[in-house]
Design a protein around this motif. Structure first.
Motif, PDB file in Angstrom:
ATOM      1  N   GLY A 121       0.799  -1.208   0.000  1.00  0.00           N
ATOM      2  CA  GLY A 121       0.000   0.000   0.000  1.00  0.00           C
ATOM      3  C   GLY A 121       0.836   1.264   0.000  1.00  0.00           C
ATOM      4  O   GLY A 121       0.330   2.348  -0.202  1.00  0.00           O
ATOM      5  N   SER A 122       2.138   1.144   0.253  1.00  0.00           N
ATOM      6  CA  SER A 122       2.953   2.343   0.326  1.00  0.00           C
ATOM      7  C   SER A 122       3.277   2.854  -1.067  1.00  0.00           C
ATOM      8  O   SER A 122       3.724   2.124  -1.924  1.00  0.00           O
ATOM      9  CB  SER A 122       4.242   2.054   1.105  1.00  0.00           C
ATOM     10  OG  SER A 122       5.015   1.094   0.432  1.00  0.00           O
ATOM     11  N   GLU A 123       2.987   4.105  -1.266  1.00  0.00           N
ATOM     12  CA  GLU A 123       3.241   4.762  -2.538  1.00  0.00           C
ATOM     13  C   GLU A 123       4.326   5.797  -2.301  1.00  0.00           C
ATOM     14  O   GLU A 123       4.264   6.564  -1.347  1.00  0.00           O
ATOM     15  CB  GLU A 123       1.949   5.415  -3.040  1.00  0.00           C
ATOM     16  CG  GLU A 123       2.136   6.420  -4.136  1.00  0.00           C
ATOM     17  CD  GLU A 123       2.464   5.805  -5.486  1.00  0.00           C
ATOM     18  OE1 GLU A 123       2.859   6.538  -6.381  1.00  0.00           O
ATOM     19  OE2 GLU A 123       2.327   4.581  -5.638  1.00  0.00           O
ATOM     20  N   PHE A 178       6.572   6.950 -14.607  1.00  0.00           N
ATOM     21  CA  PHE A 178       7.358   6.003 -15.391  1.00  0.00           C
ATOM     22  C   PHE A 178       6.470   5.200 -16.341  1.00  0.00           C
ATOM     23  O   PHE A 178       6.708   4.026 -16.593  1.00  0.00           O
ATOM     24  CB  PHE A 178       8.148   5.095 -14.447  1.00  0.00           C
ATOM     25  CG  PHE A 178       9.132   5.874 -13.622  1.00  0.00           C
ATOM     26  CD1 PHE A 178      10.354   6.244 -14.162  1.00  0.00           C
ATOM     27  CD2 PHE A 178       8.835   6.291 -12.337  1.00  0.00           C
ATOM     28  CE1 PHE A 178      11.261   6.996 -13.430  1.00  0.00           C
ATOM     29  CE2 PHE A 178       9.723   7.043 -11.597  1.00  0.00           C
ATOM     30  CZ  PHE A 178      10.949   7.393 -12.143  1.00  0.00           C
ATOM     31  N   THR A 179       5.447   5.871 -16.859  1.00  0.00           N
ATOM     32  CA  THR A 179       4.505   5.278 -17.800  1.00  0.00           C
ATOM     33  C   THR A 179       4.468   6.136 -19.059  1.00  0.00           C
ATOM     34  O   THR A 179       4.512   7.363 -18.978  1.00  0.00           O
ATOM     35  CB  THR A 179       3.099   5.211 -17.171  1.00  0.00           C
ATOM     36  OG1 THR A 179       3.180   4.435 -15.969  1.00  0.00           O
ATOM     37  CG2 THR A 179       2.086   4.584 -18.105  1.00  0.00           C
ATOM     38  N   ILE A 180       4.393   5.477 -20.218  1.00  0.00           N
ATOM     39  CA  ILE A 180       4.371   6.192 -21.500  1.00  0.00           C
ATOM     40  C   ILE A 180       3.351   5.513 -22.409  1.00  0.00           C
ATOM     41  O   ILE A 180       3.162   4.298 -22.323  1.00  0.00           O
ATOM     42  CB  ILE A 180       5.789   6.212 -22.125  1.00  0.00           C
ATOM     43  CG1 ILE A 180       5.892   7.232 -23.250  1.00  0.00           C
ATOM     44  CG2 ILE A 180       6.207   4.835 -22.591  1.00  0.00           C
ATOM     45  CD1 ILE A 180       7.333   7.525 -23.654  1.00  0.00           C
ATOM     46  N   PRO A 181       2.683   6.263 -23.286  1.00  0.00           N
ATOM     47  CA  PRO A 181       1.709   5.619 -24.185  1.00  0.00           C
ATOM     48  C   PRO A 181       2.397   4.823 -25.298  1.00  0.00           C
ATOM     49  O   PRO A 181       3.431   5.250 -25.826  1.00  0.00           O
ATOM     50  CB  PRO A 181       0.908   6.788 -24.764  1.00  0.00           C
ATOM     51  CG  PRO A 181       1.682   8.014 -24.470  1.00  0.00           C
ATOM     52  CD  PRO A 181       2.643   7.711 -23.375  1.00  0.00           C
ATOM     53  N   GLY A 193      -0.732   4.982  -9.043  1.00  0.00           N
ATOM     54  CA  GLY A 193      -0.514   6.221  -8.321  1.00  0.00           C
ATOM     55  C   GLY A 193       0.365   7.164  -9.103  1.00  0.00           C
ATOM     56  O   GLY A 193       0.798   6.880 -10.222  1.00  0.00           O
ATOM     57  N   LYS A 194       0.637   8.312  -8.498  1.00  0.00           N
ATOM     58  CA  LYS A 194       1.385   9.362  -9.181  1.00  0.00           C
ATOM     59  C   LYS A 194       2.812   8.942  -9.505  1.00  0.00           C
ATOM     60  O   LYS A 194       3.318   9.244 -10.581  1.00  0.00           O
ATOM     61  CB  LYS A 194       1.371  10.637  -8.355  1.00  0.00           C
ATOM     62  CG  LYS A 194      -0.002  11.278  -8.311  1.00  0.00           C
ATOM     63  CD  LYS A 194       0.011  12.548  -7.517  1.00  0.00           C
ATOM     64  CE  LYS A 194      -1.391  13.146  -7.496  1.00  0.00           C
ATOM     65  NZ  LYS A 194      -1.469  14.349  -6.720  1.00  0.00           N
TER      66      LYS A 194
END
Length: 188
Positions: free
Chosen positions: A19-21, A54-57, A48-49
């Motif tokens: 659960g830790s973000e 570290f996400t790209i389309p 989460g933010k």
């Protein structure tokens, strides 16, 4: 009874760990603690933010626009620090199909009463066969001078490499910090 207590203790630990973000509210005992936590961070396994950084389309025709998260952080390196602030750069490689993708995040950490926190960050992306992102300290102080003192701000230059297969280019920008934020360092 011991087995039951052990099971509940382990379940509670897993729930807290999953659960830790990592976010701006996270507090770290040291800069090294931040580096260790971020190297262990797995964006594809969380939401989460921080994961979205570290996400790209996807760019291919199939699944175009689908968000692709990096499975892990490739590196998280300290660029510069003193006792009040630090610049770090983390990189990741989302497994996009159409072309290679790289993501880099420049973090500015500041030390407050209870520990080190993320004050601000800048995100950089590069795509193509020769994709790459990097950052390095590009200001140097002579003997007797210290970064962070008046007029001697550390300067970090971030480089993005794009393209390949017939057309490639690089871009870069330099940053220093002002008022707990990375500020683009413009030519005078």
């Amino acid at each position: 009874m011991k087995t039951t207590l052990l099971f509940f203790g382990l379940a509670a630990f897993v729930a807290v760990a999953e659960g830790s973000e990592l976010n701006r509210d996270s507090v770290f005992d040291s800069v090294d603690g931040f580096v260790t936590a971020f190297k262990a961070f797995q964006p594809a396994g969380t939401k989460g933010k921080s994961a979205s950084l570290f996400t790209i389309p996807e760019m291919g025709e199939e699944n175009r626009g689908k968000p692709i998260a990096a499975p892990a952080i490739e590196s998280c390196e300290l660029i510069w620090s003193d006792d009040k602030s630090a610049f770090l750069f983390a990189t990741a490689n989302p497994p996009t199909v159409a072309t290679d993708s790289r993501i880099g995040v420049l973090f500015l950490l500041v030390h407050q009463r209870d520990g080190w926190r993320i004050a601000d960050l800048l995100r950089f992306t590069a795509t193509g066969k020769d994709a790459g992102v990097s950052a390095k300290l590009t200001a140097f102080a002579g003997s007797g001078y210290q970064f962070g003192s008046e007029g001697f701000a550390p300067v970090v230059t971030v480089n993005e490499s794009h393209g390949g297969r017939g057309y490639a280019y690089e871009t870069c920008a330099s940053y220093k910090f002002a008022d707990a934020k990375p500020k683009r360092f413009e030519l005078e």
